[in-house]
Design a protein around this motif. Structure first.
Motif, short mmCIF file in Angstrom:
data_model
loop_
_atom_site.label_atom_id
_atom_site.label_comp_id
_atom_site.label_asym_id
_atom_site.label_seq_id
_atom_site.Cartn_x
_atom_site.Cartn_y
_atom_site.Cartn_z
N GLU A 15 0.82 -1.21 0.00
CA GLU A 15 0.00 0.00 0.00
C GLU A 15 0.86 1.26 0.00
O GLU A 15 0.57 2.22 -0.73
N LYS A 16 1.90 1.28 0.82
CA LYS A 16 2.77 2.47 0.89
C LYS A 16 3.51 2.70 -0.43
O LYS A 16 3.68 3.85 -0.86
N ILE A 17 3.93 1.63 -1.07
CA ILE A 17 4.59 1.77 -2.37
C ILE A 17 3.63 2.37 -3.38
O ILE A 17 3.99 3.28 -4.15
N THR A 18 2.40 1.87 -3.37
CA THR A 18 1.40 2.40 -4.31
C THR A 18 1.11 3.87 -4.04
O THR A 18 1.01 4.67 -4.99
N GLY A 22 3.47 5.99 -6.28
CA GLY A 22 2.44 6.32 -7.27
C GLY A 22 2.21 7.81 -7.37
O GLY A 22 2.10 8.37 -8.48
N LEU A 23 2.11 8.49 -6.24
CA LEU A 23 1.91 9.95 -6.25
C LEU A 23 3.09 10.67 -6.88
O LEU A 23 2.92 11.63 -7.65
N PHE A 24 4.30 10.21 -6.57
CA PHE A 24 5.49 10.82 -7.15
C PHE A 24 5.49 10.67 -8.67
O PHE A 24 5.74 11.62 -9.42
N ILE A 25 5.17 9.46 -9.16
CA ILE A 25 5.12 9.20 -10.59
C ILE A 25 4.02 10.02 -11.25
O ILE A 25 4.19 10.58 -12.34
N ALA A 64 -2.97 11.19 -20.04
CA ALA A 64 -4.32 10.65 -19.83
C ALA A 64 -4.27 9.31 -19.10
O ALA A 64 -5.11 9.04 -18.22
N GLN A 65 -3.30 8.48 -19.45
CA GLN A 65 -3.17 7.17 -18.80
C GLN A 65 -2.86 7.32 -17.32
O GLN A 65 -3.41 6.61 -16.47
N LEU A 66 -1.99 8.26 -16.97
CA LEU A 66 -1.67 8.50 -15.57
C LEU A 66 -2.89 8.97 -14.79
O LEU A 66 -3.13 8.55 -13.65
N LEU A 67 -3.68 9.84 -15.41
CA LEU A 67 -4.84 10.43 -14.72
C LEU A 67 -6.02 9.46 -14.64
O LEU A 67 -6.81 9.52 -13.69
N THR A 68 -6.17 8.58 -15.62
CA THR A 68 -7.32 7.68 -15.62
C THR A 68 -7.04 6.35 -14.94
O THR A 68 -7.96 5.72 -14.42
N SER A 69 -5.78 5.91 -14.92
CA SER A 69 -5.47 4.59 -14.36
C SER A 69 -4.70 4.68 -13.06
O SER A 69 -5.13 4.14 -12.03
N LEU A 70 -3.56 5.35 -13.09
CA LEU A 70 -2.74 5.41 -11.88
C LEU A 70 -3.44 6.16 -10.76
O LEU A 70 -3.41 5.73 -9.60
N LEU A 71 -4.08 7.28 -11.08
CA LEU A 71 -4.77 8.06 -10.05
C LEU A 71 -5.87 7.24 -9.39
O LEU A 71 -6.03 7.26 -8.16
N VAL A 263 5.38 -4.02 -9.37
CA VAL A 263 5.38 -4.15 -10.83
C VAL A 263 4.48 -3.10 -11.47
O VAL A 263 4.84 -2.49 -12.49
N VAL A 264 3.31 -2.88 -10.89
CA VAL A 264 2.36 -1.91 -11.46
C VAL A 264 2.93 -0.50 -11.40
O VAL A 264 2.85 0.26 -12.38
N VAL A 265 3.50 -0.14 -10.25
CA VAL A 265 4.09 1.20 -10.12
C VAL A 265 5.24 1.35 -11.12
O VAL A 265 5.37 2.40 -11.78
N PHE A 266 6.05 0.32 -11.25
CA PHE A 266 7.16 0.36 -12.20
C PHE A 266 6.65 0.45 -13.63
O PHE A 266 7.27 1.10 -14.48
N TYR A 267 5.52 -0.18 -13.90
CA TYR A 267 4.93 -0.14 -15.24
C TYR A 267 4.55 1.28 -15.64
O TYR A 267 4.75 1.70 -16.79
N TYR A 268 4.01 2.05 -14.69
CA TYR A 268 3.57 3.42 -15.00
C TYR A 268 4.73 4.39 -15.18
O TYR A 268 4.51 5.52 -15.63
N VAL A 269 5.94 3.96 -14.85
CA VAL A 269 7.11 4.83 -15.04
C VAL A 269 7.25 5.22 -16.51
O VAL A 269 7.63 6.35 -16.83
N GLN A 270 6.93 4.30 -17.42
CA GLN A 270 7.09 4.58 -18.84
C GLN A 270 6.22 5.74 -19.31
O GLN A 270 6.57 6.42 -20.29
N TYR A 271 5.10 5.99 -18.63
CA TYR A 271 4.22 7.09 -19.01
C TYR A 271 4.66 8.42 -18.38
O TYR A 271 4.22 9.48 -18.80
#
Length: 327
Positions: A15-18, A22-25, A64-71, A263-271
């Protein structure tokens, strides 16, 4: 340490990693995407370049991907606010998320192809062609995303695939091939060919500005492609692992939850990373960013502020003049 403590530890760390990563990314990614769009659309050397048009489109869908999925993931995991428990939001989110993924990968694949062709056969690349290819890519992505919207729904407060056949397609075709092998091979192949071509083209009689721009764009796209591959491969591998392994061991499930979070947080790094990759790779791009922010937009802001102040001061002076004349 008891089993329950181990499980809680895995969940807590996940949870803390997410939340924090996640917020930083999210913040850095949205800011970087806006800066990319600002620089690419401001400078004339970029505006009429087909490769840059692909990069602009990619920056838009990345944001858009960051705002619709990661957020949404940060809200659901970190703040227990999960709008995907509502059926229509689940379907809408899946539509926009899959649309963004496909268009982003399509744009970068097209950018590497375009950069290779423009180096060797520049007459075959044009801004009009880029508009046409992006339009076709968007139509194909929309059609594909509609199926994700149809076959996703909320079950037991979880947004999930509701069709078994589509679940098989997602596991064995979509993840490994559509967003895995196909775009990765395309990007690696044409980015490498473009890199080889740009190294041999310096000896040819080419306008120095075009040569510098081609070198810049080739280096930027090549290194960004490397980061896309690095971000995608762990996600593809772990998704295949999760679908092929069935377990009821609570500790193993909790460990998988932690790995998924990483893995999910690392995946969003590309965006989130393209702007920072471009800055690290190209000194010319860094100078262009400084020029656009300070010499163009900051000066425009100063001029607008000075004009506004002058407009506010002038009526006051005129009023004082009229008062003095009346007395």
């Amino acid at each position: 340490m008891s089993n329950s403590s181990i499980i809680l530890s895995y969940q807590f760390i996940g949870e803390k990693i997410t939340i924090y990563c996640g917020l930083f990314i999210l913040i850095t990614g949205v800011c970087g995407g806006i800066l990319n769009i600002l620089v690419f659309t401001t400078l004339k050397t970029f505006r009429n370049t087909s490769c840059v048009f692909y990069l602009i489109t990619a920056s838009i869908v990345d944001t858009a991907q960051l705002l619709t999925s990661l957020l949404v993931r940060i809200l659901s995991v970190g703040f227990l606010i999960d709008p995907t428990t509502i059926s229509w939001f689940c379907k809408t989110r899946m539509f926009f998320a899959q649309f963004s993924i496909l268009v982003a990968l399509g744009c970068m694949s097209l950018a590497t192809i375009d950069q290779f062709i423009s180096i060797n056969r520049r007459q075959l690349c044009s801004l009009q062609s880029a508009h046409r290819y992006i339009f076709i890519a968007c139509i194909m992505a929309i059609i594909h995303a509609i199926f994700f919207s149809i076959y996703h729904d909320t079950r037991s407060n979880v947004c999930t695939i509701i069709n078994p056949n589509f679940a098989k397609y997602y596991t064995y075709v979509y993840i490994p091939v559509v967003i895995g092998i196909l775009p990765i091979i395309t990007m690696i192949t044409f980015a490498s060919l473009a890199f080889i071509s740009i190294r041999t083209i310096a000896s040819c009689n080419i306008h120095i500005e075009r040569l510098g721009r081609d070198r810049q764009l080739t280096a930027m796209t090549l290194i960004y492609v490397v980061f896309i591959i690095i971000s995608n491969v762990p996600t593809i591998i772990f998704n295949i692992y999760l679908t092929t392994s069935v377990t009821t061991d609570k500790i193993l499930l909790a460990r998988n939850y932690l790995i998924v979070s990483i893995v999910v947080v690392f995946y969003y790094v590309q965006y989130a990373i393209p702007f920072y990759v471009f800055c690290c790779v190209s000194k010319r791009f860094r100078n262009q960013v400084i020029y656009v922010l300070i010499d163009v937009h900051f000066k425009r802001f100063q001029q607008a502020a000075n004009k506004l102040n002058n407009n506010q001061v002038t009526p006051g002076i005129e009023m004082n003049t009229l008062t003095n004349e009346s007395t």
